[in-house]
Each structure stands twice: as structure tokens, then as C-alpha cells.
Design a protein around this motif. Structure first.
Motif, mmCIF file in Angstrom:
data_model
loop_
_atom_site.group_PDB
_atom_site.id
_atom_site.type_symbol
_atom_site.label_atom_id
_atom_site.label_comp_id
_atom_site.label_asym_id
_atom_site.label_seq_id
_atom_site.Cartn_x
_atom_site.Cartn_y
_atom_site.Cartn_z
ATOM 1 N N ALA A 31 0.835 -1.206 0.000
ATOM 2 C CA ALA A 31 0.000 0.000 0.000
ATOM 3 C C ALA A 31 0.869 1.255 0.000
ATOM 4 C CB ALA A 31 -0.945 -0.007 1.195
ATOM 5 N N ASN A 32 1.974 1.211 0.715
ATOM 6 C CA ASN A 32 2.873 2.354 0.765
ATOM 7 C C ASN A 32 3.474 2.653 -0.611
ATOM 8 O OD1 ASN A 32 4.333 4.461 2.176
ATOM 9 N ND2 ASN A 32 6.151 3.180 1.861
ATOM 10 N N LYS A 33 3.731 1.620 -1.404
ATOM 11 C CA LYS A 33 4.251 1.833 -2.758
ATOM 12 C C LYS A 33 3.243 2.597 -3.617
ATOM 13 C CE LYS A 33 8.166 -0.459 -2.823
ATOM 14 N NZ LYS A 33 9.445 0.130 -3.128
ATOM 15 N N ILE A 34 1.972 2.376 -3.385
ATOM 16 C CA ILE A 34 0.924 3.069 -4.149
ATOM 17 C C ILE A 34 0.710 4.476 -3.591
ATOM 18 C CG2 ILE A 34 -1.530 3.059 -4.768
ATOM 19 C CD1 ILE A 34 -1.379 -0.045 -4.554
ATOM 20 N N LEU A 35 0.677 4.592 -2.259
ATOM 21 C CA LEU A 35 0.284 5.837 -1.595
ATOM 22 C C LEU A 35 1.453 6.760 -1.260
ATOM 23 C CD1 LEU A 35 -2.157 4.085 0.860
ATOM 24 C CD2 LEU A 35 -2.833 5.505 -1.096
ATOM 25 N N ASN A 36 2.620 6.172 -1.096
ATOM 26 C CA ASN A 36 3.800 6.916 -0.662
ATOM 27 C C ASN A 36 3.556 7.610 0.686
ATOM 28 O OD1 ASN A 36 6.481 7.532 -1.039
ATOM 29 N ND2 ASN A 36 6.038 9.489 -2.035
ATOM 30 N N ASP A 37 2.872 6.911 1.578
ATOM 31 C CA ASP A 37 2.555 7.426 2.913
ATOM 32 C C ASP A 37 2.335 6.212 3.827
ATOM 33 O OD1 ASP A 37 1.342 8.384 5.252
ATOM 34 O OD2 ASP A 37 0.190 9.921 4.181
#
Length: 187
Positions: A31-37
Motif C-alpha cells: 500500500a505504501n508503494k501506491i500511496l507513498n505514505d
């Protein structure tokens, strides 16, 4: 993990916690790879698990359990980006990341299975363990093992039978791994 899914559907909180512990971290990374957060990623993955638990009796999984979780996290992450008006970025990136996370989760599962098998083998008495290892890992015949260890072929057969029965019981939840490791000899 099909048996885990059925247990979760039946309301087994311990199994659900085990699944959560196994998948939470890789799903957050995805999810972090998609959201960068990372904070948002953790929140959304937690939300996915909460929704999953609440709707478990009505959910129909048509792919693997793992793929269902990956797709759920991807979808909730993309929906969040759409709602917030942020650019979705390159859809090819998302597809590549999904494949990367799937491979990562598969590797973790395989490592866990291998560790379980080795732990079970290490519980065998020393001679039985040696006989099993010579047969499986060195692909020696019973006669070759008997000659190598200076024991009778009947002793090798008896010890192999006992080793297989022990491993079958010890790893009864993971019959596929047993079959893949030991082939049809294990039946």
C-alpha cells in the motif's frame, strides 16, 4: 491457506489474528508503494482487515486467499487516491508492484513451510533422521543407505516408515508440502 479461510468464516479469531500477523506487514509495504505514505498505508490495511472480518460470512473468494487480500488493499489504496484527487500514477507500476508483493508473500510462505519441515525432521531420532536425509536429499536407495550406515535393509525400511508416519502426523496441516518434498513415497 484454504482451511484458514473456512475457520475465519466460522469466526475463529485466533486464526484471523495469525493471518493478520502474517500478511499485515507485506500489505502495508505494498500500500505504501501506491500511496507513498506509510501511516496512511497502515490505516488502510487495518481498515481492509476490519472490513474483511466484519463481512467474512458474505465474502466469496474466487482467487486465492492471498490474492483476495492483495486486491483489497490495492483497491482501497486506489480509491483513496481517487477520492483525494491525487494522480494515480502509472497503472503498470501498480501491476508490477502487485506481482512483486505476491512473490514476496509467496517467498515468506515457502520459507515458513521449509522451516516447519526442517523443525519436524530435527525432532526425529538421530539415526532415523540420517536415513531419511540420505533417502530424500541424497536420493540413495534403501540398499545404498543400509550399506553406507552398516545396517540391514529391513532396518532402513522400518525407520523410513516410522519417519514418514511421524512427519505426516507432525505436518498434517501441510500435506501439499509433504507431497512436494517427498513425492508419492509419502502416501
Amino acid at each position: 491457506m484454504p482451511h484458514d479461510w473456512k475457520e475465519i468464516q466460522a469466526g475463529d479469531e485466533e486464526v484471523f489474528k495469525k493471518v493478520f500477523d502474517s500478511y499485515y506487514q507485506p500489505l502495508c509495504l505494498y500500500a505504501n508503494k501506491i500511496l507513498n505514505d506509510i501511516d496512511l498505508a497502515q490505516d488502510l490495511v487495518s481498515e481492509c482487515f476490519i472490513n474483511f472480518w466484519e463481512k467474512r460470512t458474505s465474502i466469496e473468494i474466487r482467487t486465492s486467499f492471498k490474492n483476495y487480500l492483495l486486491l483489497s488493499v490495492r483497491n482501497i489504496s486506489l480509491m483513496h487516491l481517487r477520492k483525494s484527487g491525487e494522480k494515480l500514477g502509472n497503472s503498470q507500476f501498480v501491476i508490477q508492484e502487485l506481482e512483486y508483493v505476491e512473490d514476496y508473500v509467496n517467498e515468506l510462505e515457502e520459507e515458513k513451510q521449509i522451516v516447519r519441515v526442517h523443525q519436524a525432521i530435527n525432532k526425529l531420532p538421530e539415526q532415523r533422521r540420517k536415513i531419511l536425509q540420505l533417502a530424500v536429499y541424497n536420493n540413495l536407495s534403501y540398499k545404498e543407505i543400509a550399506t553406507f550406515l552398516g545396517i540391514s535393509v529391513n532396518t532402513v525400511k522400518t525407520q523410513m516408515g516410522r519417519a514418514y508416519r511421524f512427519l505426516k502426523e507432525e505436518l498434517k496441516d501441510d500435506q501439499l508440502t509433504l507431497f512436494l518434498l517427498f513425492g508419492s513415497n509419502f502416501e
